[in-house]
Design a protein around this motif. Structure first.
Motif, short mmCIF file in Angstrom:
data_model
loop_
_atom_site.label_atom_id
_atom_site.label_comp_id
_atom_site.label_asym_id
_atom_site.label_seq_id
_atom_site.Cartn_x
_atom_site.Cartn_y
_atom_site.Cartn_z
N TYR A 103 0.82 -1.21 0.00
CA TYR A 103 0.00 0.00 0.00
C TYR A 103 0.85 1.27 0.00
O TYR A 103 1.64 1.48 0.93
N GLU A 104 0.67 2.09 -1.05
CA GLU A 104 1.23 3.45 -1.12
C GLU A 104 2.67 3.52 -0.62
O GLU A 104 2.99 4.29 0.28
N LEU A 105 3.55 2.73 -1.20
CA LEU A 105 4.94 2.69 -0.76
C LEU A 105 5.69 3.93 -1.25
O LEU A 105 5.73 4.22 -2.43
N SER A 106 6.30 4.65 -0.32
CA SER A 106 7.04 5.88 -0.62
C SER A 106 8.42 5.54 -1.19
O SER A 106 8.98 4.48 -0.89
N GLU A 107 8.95 6.45 -1.96
CA GLU A 107 10.30 6.29 -2.50
C GLU A 107 11.29 6.10 -1.35
O GLU A 107 11.27 6.83 -0.36
N GLY A 108 12.12 5.06 -1.44
CA GLY A 108 13.12 4.76 -0.42
C GLY A 108 12.60 3.90 0.73
O GLY A 108 13.38 3.48 1.58
N ALA A 109 11.30 3.63 0.75
CA ALA A 109 10.72 2.85 1.86
C ALA A 109 10.96 1.36 1.67
O ALA A 109 11.02 0.85 0.54
N CYS A 110 11.07 0.66 2.79
CA CYS A 110 11.25 -0.79 2.80
C CYS A 110 10.40 -1.34 3.95
O CYS A 110 10.52 -0.88 5.08
N VAL A 111 9.51 -2.28 3.65
CA VAL A 111 8.66 -2.88 4.68
C VAL A 111 8.74 -4.39 4.59
O VAL A 111 8.98 -4.94 3.51
N GLU A 112 8.56 -5.06 5.72
CA GLU A 112 8.63 -6.52 5.75
C GLU A 112 7.42 -7.09 6.47
O GLU A 112 6.81 -6.43 7.30
N ALA A 113 7.10 -8.34 6.15
CA ALA A 113 6.02 -9.06 6.82
C ALA A 113 6.42 -10.52 6.93
O ALA A 113 7.06 -11.07 6.03
N VAL A 114 6.03 -11.14 8.03
CA VAL A 114 6.36 -12.54 8.29
C VAL A 114 5.14 -13.41 8.05
O VAL A 114 4.02 -13.08 8.47
N VAL A 115 5.35 -14.54 7.38
CA VAL A 115 4.30 -15.54 7.16
C VAL A 115 4.47 -16.59 8.25
O VAL A 115 5.52 -17.25 8.31
#
Length: 175
Positions: A103-115
């Motif tokens: 969702y709406e990822l900004s320039e330079g952003a990094c997000v993680e999620a665990v399954v």
């Protein structure tokens, strides 16, 4: 809402809440013929149910919402993992058929999620979404997934990438 300590408006909100770091939930406490009002903190928020509905906060939203409906908004720079629909049960193979929604990822952003792996604290995989130079890359950085897909939700539209074959480690979108 504790997630926004510098936003004084959130100090007294008692009819909405954050579910984790990404989901704003605003339960409906009125009948269908009356307006519901809820507050959106700073940032871009996308409706979980209708990705064409994007709200720029901070702002108040006033709308008619059916009593059996639930406004749920996803915060910008979020990576949500959504399971198969129609299973009718909460226990299934979490790493099979997963959809990664960015969702709406900004320039330079990094997000993680665990399954989750399904047994205690065991994890089946970890996904990462990163935006660099106008390109969003979603990939498995730990473990493995079977038959997963990625969807990029940005500026009120969705770009859907078809299912990534098992064994492939990622998907990319160019903005």
């Amino acid at each position: 809402m504790l997630e926004f300590p510098t936003d004084r408006t959130t100090l007294h909100l008692d009819q909405q809440f954050m579910l984790g770091q990404s989901l704003l939930v605003a339960p409906v406490f009125t009948t269908d013929d009356r307006d519901t009002e809820y507050y959106i903190p700073s940032g871009k928020w996308t409706s979980f149910w209708d990705s064409s509905k994007v709200v720029q906060g901070p702002s108040w939203v006033k709308e008619k919402v059916a009593y059996d409906d639930l406004p749920v908004l996803v915060r910008d720079n979020s990576l949500l993992l959504v399971g198969k629909s129609g299973l009718g049960k909460p226990d299934w193979d979490y790493n099979d058929g997963l959809e990664a929604r960015v969702y709406e990822l900004s320039e330079g952003a990094c997000v993680e999620a665990v399954v989750p792996g399904g047994k205690g604290t065991e994890k089946a995989a970890k996904l990462r979404a990163e935006r660099k130079d106008g390109k969003v890359i979603v990939k498995v950085v730990e473990g493995s997934l079977k038959g997963w897909s990625a969807t990029l939700l940005a500026q009120g539209s969705s770009s859907h990438l078809s299912t990534v074959p098992a064994g492939d480690d990622g998907a990319s979108f160019t903005l």
